[in-house]
Design an enzyme around this catalytic site. Structure first.
Site, PDB file in Angstrom:
ATOM      1  N   ASN A 148       0.852  -1.195   0.000  1.00 30.59           N
ATOM      2  CA  ASN A 148       0.000   0.000   0.000  1.00 30.59           C
ATOM      3  C   ASN A 148       0.884   1.240   0.000  1.00 30.59           C
ATOM      4  OD1 ASN A 148      -2.447   1.584   0.452  1.00 30.59           O
ATOM      5  ND2 ASN A 148      -1.747   1.832   2.560  1.00 30.59           N
TER       6      ASN A 148
ATOM      7  N   HIS B 142       0.924   5.083   1.327  1.00 31.12           N
ATOM      8  CA  HIS B 142       0.237   5.983   2.262  1.00 31.12           C
ATOM      9  C   HIS B 142       0.941   7.347   2.233  1.00 31.12           C
ATOM     10  CE1 HIS B 142      -2.314   7.142   5.572  1.00 31.12           C
ATOM     11  NE2 HIS B 142      -1.262   7.713   6.112  1.00 31.12           N
TER      12      HIS B 142
END
Ligand code: GAR
Length: 206
Positions: A108, A110
């Protein structure tokens, strides 16, 4: 060749950075084989189509309950035999069954330096609003593996970005994208793809 699925909810500038890095030969041994969105209106889907990449939408609105949506999301990913799932602005909680099935194969991006400004409620512009409200002088972006928590998995790459006098959340968001996100996300995939490659080569030589 690493088979990559990219999951998106919005504009898809991180997806674009991945595709551009592949086209420029900076990200090697990887191919984006599908882009999946929860949001039928996501411009990211259009970016995928323009690139000749299958663009799929699995919207929670199509299902009676969350469990059915979760199963459909996992089933969609499974269709493409993915080696790596990249969450590039995917703003839906990943089902636990997907985390279990794709252990160490989901990353991911971020938009902060984790562990600052992350976890429940910190996504998109809200992250930059919080950074400015706290008055930090440095922020940045993080690529991490996804585990059962929210933004808690092992960190792969981080890049710091300076906050400047007079920044608005929108201006800071753009700088974090340009200077950090669009750099470290393709770089993380490149590292994973090429680590896999050298493992394979090592295996072949034995
Ligand atoms: C990016 O800034 C990404 O870091 C953020 O959403 C934006 C998506 O932009 N993700 C999160 O906040 C996850 N918690 P994009 O669709 O243009 O790539």
């Amino acid at each position: 060749m690493l088979r990559v699925g990219v999951m998106v909810s919005g504009g898809g500038t991180n997806l674009q950075a991945i595709l551009d890095a592949i086209d420029a030969g900076k990200l090697t041994n990887a191919r984006v084989v599908v882009v999946i969105s929860n949001n039928p209106g996501a411009y990211a889907l259009e970016r995928a189509r323009k690139h000749g990449i299958p663009a799929a939408c699995v919207s929670p609105k199509e299902f009676g309950d969350r469990e059915q949506f979760n199963e459909a999301l996992v089933a969609k990913a499974d269709e493409y035999e993915l080696d790596l799932i990249v969450l590039a602005g995917f703003l839906v909680k990943i089902p636990q069954q997907m985390i279990d099935k794709y252990e160490h194969r989901i990353i991911n991006i971020h938009p902060s330096l984790i562990p600052s400004f992350c976890g429940v409620g910190y996504y998109g512009l809200k992250v930059h609003e919080a950074a400015l409200a706290r008055g930090v002088k440095l922020t940045g972006a993080t690529v991490h593996y996804v585990d059962g928590g929210m933004d808690t998995g092992p960190i792969l790459l981080q890049k710091a970005v300076k906050v400047q006098e007079g920044d608005t959340p929108e201006v800071l968001q753009r700088r974090v994208m340009e200077e950090a996100e669009w750099v470290i996300l393709p770089e993380a995939i490149h590292q994973i793809a090429n680590a896999k490659q050298s493992q394979k080569e090592g295996g072949d030589n034995r």
